[in-house]
Scaffold this active site. Structure first.
Site, short mmCIF file in Angstrom:
data_model
loop_
_atom_site.label_atom_id
_atom_site.label_comp_id
_atom_site.label_asym_id
_atom_site.label_seq_id
_atom_site.Cartn_x
_atom_site.Cartn_y
_atom_site.Cartn_z
CG ASP A 30 53.86 -14.64 3.28
OD1 ASP A 30 55.11 -14.53 3.33
OD2 ASP A 30 53.25 -14.98 2.25
CD GLU A 80 57.91 -7.58 29.45
OE1 GLU A 80 56.92 -7.25 28.77
OE2 GLU A 80 59.08 -7.28 29.14
CB CYS A 112 63.20 -6.58 26.53
SG CYS A 112 61.70 -7.42 25.98
CB THR A 155 57.32 -13.19 17.84
OG1 THR A 155 56.23 -12.50 18.46
CG2 THR A 155 57.40 -12.81 16.37
CB SER A 204 58.38 -1.58 18.89
OG SER A 204 59.27 -2.20 19.80
CG HIS A 238 66.29 -6.97 22.76
ND1 HIS A 238 65.94 -7.96 23.65
CD2 HIS A 238 65.13 -6.40 22.35
CE1 HIS A 238 64.63 -7.98 23.78
NE2 HIS A 238 64.11 -7.04 23.00
CB SER A 316 59.22 -1.62 24.97
OG SER A 316 59.45 -2.39 23.82
#
Length: 407
Positions: A30, A80, A112, A155, A204, A238, A316
Site C-alpha cells: 500500500d 549479523e 542491531c 525496508t 518486535s 534506532h 533484537s
C-alpha cells in the site's frame, strides 16, 4: 579524560532502488502505508560482489589517515551478515585497511545492538590507557537478505558505518556512567541461517518499546530524574524502518500530556532531521543510530557544538541502551565535508527487474563453495557503478576462500 567519536562516516554502496517503483510493481504493498508509516523512499542494493567485508573496508578507508593507522590498537566489527562462522570480518578489515600488527581485532554479534556494545567496550578500554594517542576503529557492516514479495521488502538495504573512537571526540563526547540498559530474551527478529531473516513484526515492535522504557528508567535511576523534552536538544532512536522513531518518540512523550498534533510537531523539531539518510538507505542494522547521527549533523540547522542529545540503541533478542552525548566542536563541519547527500544521489538507479535479479544472484552466492564474478547483469552494474571507483569488491571464491580486489 574525554572519550568519544572522533570521526564517523557511512558507505551505502553504489546502487539504489526507488521505493515508489517497488510499490508500483507490488499489488500487495500500500503506497500510503509505505510513505507515511514506514517512511521509506529509497534503499541501497548490493550485487553479489559486495559483502560485509567490502562494505566495512570501503567505509573505513574513507576516514583513515596514515597517522590513524599507527594509532589504532583495537578493531571491532559488529555484524549479523558475517561471511564465515569462524574467521571474523575484522581480520580482512585489518589487512585491507593496512592496520599495524600490534592490534586486537574481533567481531561481535547482537543483532542491531552489537556495535553500540562494541563502542562502549572500546570506550572503556580507552579509559584505561595512559597513552592518549591510542585509538579504536569500530565498524558496523550489514546488508539485508532477500525480501522479495514480503511486507517488509521496502525496508531492506544495508550499509557500513565506520567510526574512530579516541580521547579527541570531535564528533560526539559521552560519559560512560550516563547510561541505562535493559535486556530480555525474546525471538522477535533473528537469522537462523546465513540466508534467512525472520521478522515477527508486532512482537518486535512491543519488545523495542519495552526496552526503551526499561533502558530509560534505568538511565534515570543511574543519574537522577530528567526532563526528557528540556534536557536534550535532539533525540536519536534506532530505526529498523524510518517510521519507528515516531512511535518511539510518542511513547517517550506520553507522560507529558501533549496532544497527538503537539507530539508530532515535537518529533519534527527534535527527531526528523536524524532520519533523512535512513529514508534513502534502508535498514542500517547495528549502524542505525550512527547513521542517524550523521544525518542529524548533516541536516539540522539548529544544532551546535556543546548541545546535548539522547541516543537509544536496540537490538533484537533483545538489548536496549539509552545514553546521552555532547556534540563535538568539529562535528557539523566534519560531517558536512563528507558530501554524503551527493554520494547517495550518485548511486546508480536500478529497475525493479534488475533489483530482483541481483537479489536472487546474491542469495545464490551466500555460502557458495565456488563463485566467480561472471554474469551479464553483474558485469552491467559493475561497469555502470564500480569500475574505476577504487572500491573493494569480491572477485572470487575458491574452495570457500575469498579473494578481494580494488575496482
Amino acid at each position: 579524560m574525554t572519550i568519544g567519536i572522533e570521526k564517523l562516516t557511512v558507505y551505502a554502496g553504489r546502487l539504489r532502488l526507488d521505493i515508489p517503483d517497488l510499490v508500483a510493481a507490488r499489488d500487495a504493498l500500500d503506497a500510503a502505508y509505505v510513505q507515511t508509516q514506514l517512511m521509506c523512499e529509497q534503499r541501497s542494493v548490493y550485487p553479489p560482489f559486495e559483502d560485509a567485508v567490502t562494505l566495512a573496508v570501503n567505509a573505513a578507508k574513507a576516514i583513515l589517515t596514515p597517522e590513524d593507522l599507527e594509532s589504532i590498537a583495537l578493531l571491532i566489527v559488529g555484524t549479523e551478515s558475517a561471511v564465515d562462522c569462524g574467521k571474523p570480518v575484522s581480520t580482512w578489515v585489518h589487512r585491507l585497511c593496512g592496520l599495524k600488527a600490534n592490534c586486537r581485532n574481533f567481531e561481535v554479534k547482537h543483532a542491531c545492538y552489537g556495535t553500540t556494545g562494541a563502542l562502549k567496550m572500546a570506550s572503556a578500554w580507552l579509559a584505561t590507557q595512559n597513552d592518549p594517542t591510542k585509538k579504536a576503529l569500530i565498524i558496523n557492516s550489514d546488508l539485508s537478505r532477500k525480501f522479495l514479495n514480503t511486507p517488509y521488502e521496502p525496508t531492506g538495504g544495508g550499509c557500513a558505518v565506520a567510526m574512530l573512537v579516541s580521547q579527541t571526540p570531535e564528533i560526539l563526547e559521552f560519559d560512560l556512567n550516563r547510561v541505562g540498559y535493559w535486556t530480555s530474551e525474546i525471538s522477535d527478529t533473528f537469522r537462523p541461517t546465513s540466508k534467512t531473516e525472520i521478522f515477527n513484526g508486532q512482537i518486535s515492535l512491543y519488545s523495542y518499546l519495552d526496552a526503551l522504557d526499561g533502558a530509560y528508567q534505568h538511565y534515570e535511576k543511574t543519574i537522577g530524574s530528567v526532563d526528557y523534552d528540556a534536557a536534550f536538544k535532539k533525540h536519536i532512536y534506532h530505526a529498523p524502518f524510518p517510521g519507528m522513531p515516531l512511535q518511539a518518540h510518542r511513547n517517550q512523550l506520553s507522560g507529558l500530556g501533549l496532544s497527538k498534533k503537539a507530539a508530532i510537531a515535537n518529533f519534527e523539531q527534535k527527531v526528523s532531521d536524524s532520519l533523512v539518510f535512513a529514508k534513502r538507505i534502508g535498514m542500517a542494522y547495528g549502524g542505525s543510530t550512527f547513521l542517524n547521527l550523521l544525518s542529524l549533523l548533516n541536516t539540522a540547522e539548529d544544532l551546535q557544538a556543546g548541545d546535548e542529545i539522547s541516543i537509544f540503541a536496540y537490538g533484537s533478542g533483545c538489548q536496549g541502551e539509552f545514553y546521552s552525548g555532547t556534540i563535538g566542536e568539529n562535528a557539523i563541519a566534519q560531517v558536512r565535508s563528507l558530501n554524503l547527500e551527493n554520494t547517495l544521489a550518485a548511486r546508480h538507479l536500478l529497475t525493479v527487474e534488475d533489483y530482483e535479479n541481483l537479489e536472487l544472484l546474491r542469495e545464490q552466492s551466500i555460502d557458495a563453495q565456488t563463485w566467480q564474478r561472471e554474469h551479464p547483469l553483474i558485469d552491467k552494474v559493475y561497469a555502470a557503478a564500480y569500475d574505476g571507483q577504487e572500491l573493494l569488491v569480491l572477485e572470487s571464491v575458491q574452495d570457500y576462500q575469498r579473494s578481494y580486489q580494488w575496482s
